[in-house]
Enzyme design. Structure first.
Site, PDB file in Angstrom:
ATOM      1  CB  SER A 140      38.479  42.941  55.484  1.00  0.00           C
ATOM      2  OG  SER A 140      37.633  41.985  56.078  1.00  0.00           O
TER       3      SER A 140
HETATM    4  N1  SAH Z   1      38.482  37.028  55.667  1.00  0.00           N
HETATM    5  C1  SAH Z   1      37.818  37.143  54.397  1.00  0.00           C
HETATM    6  C2  SAH Z   1      36.649  38.104  54.410  1.00  0.00           C
HETATM    7  C3  SAH Z   1      35.576  37.669  55.366  1.00  0.00           C
HETATM    8  S1  SAH Z   1      33.919  38.085  54.912  1.00  0.00           S
HETATM    9  C4  SAH Z   1      38.784  37.503  53.289  1.00  0.00           C
HETATM   10  O1  SAH Z   1      39.982  37.661  53.549  1.00  0.00           O
HETATM   11  O2  SAH Z   1      38.330  37.622  52.134  1.00  0.00           O
HETATM   12  C5  SAH Z   1      33.136  37.113  56.152  1.00  0.00           C
HETATM   13  C6  SAH Z   1      32.943  35.665  55.763  1.00  0.00           C
HETATM   14  O3  SAH Z   1      32.497  34.983  56.917  1.00  0.00           O
HETATM   15  C7  SAH Z   1      31.888  35.458  54.707  1.00  0.00           C
HETATM   16  O4  SAH Z   1      32.435  34.754  53.627  1.00  0.00           O
HETATM   17  C8  SAH Z   1      30.824  34.631  55.417  1.00  0.00           C
HETATM   18  O5  SAH Z   1      30.190  33.670  54.583  1.00  0.00           O
HETATM   19  C9  SAH Z   1      31.630  33.961  56.506  1.00  0.00           C
HETATM   20  N2  SAH Z   1      30.901  33.505  57.694  1.00  0.00           N
HETATM   21  C10 SAH Z   1      29.878  34.107  58.330  1.00  0.00           C
HETATM   22  N3  SAH Z   1      29.498  33.371  59.396  1.00  0.00           N
HETATM   23  C11 SAH Z   1      30.318  32.283  59.428  1.00  0.00           C
HETATM   24  C12 SAH Z   1      30.449  31.147  60.288  1.00  0.00           C
HETATM   25  N4  SAH Z   1      29.650  30.967  61.346  1.00  0.00           N
HETATM   26  N5  SAH Z   1      31.418  30.255  60.028  1.00  0.00           N
HETATM   27  C13 SAH Z   1      32.221  30.388  58.948  1.00  0.00           C
HETATM   28  N6  SAH Z   1      32.156  31.431  58.099  1.00  0.00           N
HETATM   29  C14 SAH Z   1      31.217  32.368  58.341  1.00  0.00           C
END
Ligand code: SAH
Length: 207
Positions: free
Chosen positions: A52
């Site tokens: 993000s």
């Molecule tokens: N917080 C992260 C960025 C998040 S991007 C950072 O600091 O880099 C969103 C992430 O959520 C992605 O990697 C995606 O694979 C994951 N995601 C999506 N749905 C999910 C779920 N149900 N459970 C766990 N992770 C999930």
């Protein structure tokens, strides 16, 4: 980044600002994007996912009001950056990632950078992680179609849930605070996250 992107847009919590100053964001982006690590935008981290924008990380962290020793759950580990910020503030962090490659890469990176205390769970986290509940804070860093009741249920009394809620293309960052069995809801910022895929999120294959 701290002055132009965070303070100027209203981030005030000095502990959050200093965590964002100290955690090396360039270690959490692919080598080819290293020079852009502190720019005012999200960055691709592989598997179609993104780390993000710095402001959004700061806004979510500030809203979560982390105190040292708080138990915090993050859903959507991605690069591990948000989890590292929470740990830097003294939280005991569990983070969940559904993509096994991202989970393994983040786990390795967090250990290498000295955040080995963070527990990375490679599973659908849309329903939270009941085994670790209750949490003082839950941060969902992927876009949800609605607030999963099960996440609210896993909050401690006084706990905070920070979650982007809306359509696949536009969401509002919501802060939901728990007082007994009552909730108070506060809309924070408009935002755009990748989708939360899973049982309590969007079905696989959405775009
Ligand atoms: N917080 C992260 C960025 C998040 S991007 C950072 O600091 O880099 C969103 C992430 O959520 C992605 O990697 C995606 O694979 C994951 N995601 C999506 N749905 C999910 C779920 N149900 N459970 C766990 N992770 C999930």
């Amino acid at each position: 980044m701290i002055d132009r992107q965070l303070r100027r847009r209203g981030i005030q919590d000095e502990k959050v600002l200093s965590a964002m100053f100290e955690v090396p964001r360039h270690e959490f982006v692919p080598a080819v994007y290293r020079e852009a690590a502190y720019d005012d935008c999200p960055i691709a981290i592989g598997e179609g996912q993104t780390i993000s924008q710095p402001y959004i990380v700061a806004a979510m962290t500030e809203a979560a009001r982390i105190e040292p020793g708080d138990k915090a759950l993050e859903i959507g580990t991605g690069s591990g950056y948000q989890a590292a910020i929470l740990a830097h503030l003294g939280a005991r962090v569990i983070t969940m990632e559904r993509n096994p490659w991202l989970a393994a890469t983040a786990r390795e990176r967090l250990v290498r950078l000295g955040y080995g205390g963070i527990q990375v769970i490679a599973e659908d986290g849309s329903g939270g992680y009941a085994a670790g509940a209750p949490y003082a804070a839950i941060l969902v860093t992927a876009a949800a179609p609605k607030v999963p009741q099960v996440l609210f249920d896993q909050l401690d009394d006084g706990g905070r849930l920070v979650i982007p809620v809306g359509t696949l293309h536009q969401q509002v960052l919501e802060l939901i605070s728990k007082h007994g069995d009552k909730a108070s809801v506060c809309d924070l910022d408009p935002c755009q996250f990748v989708p939360l895929i899973g049982k309590e999120g969007w079905p696989e294959g959405v775009r």
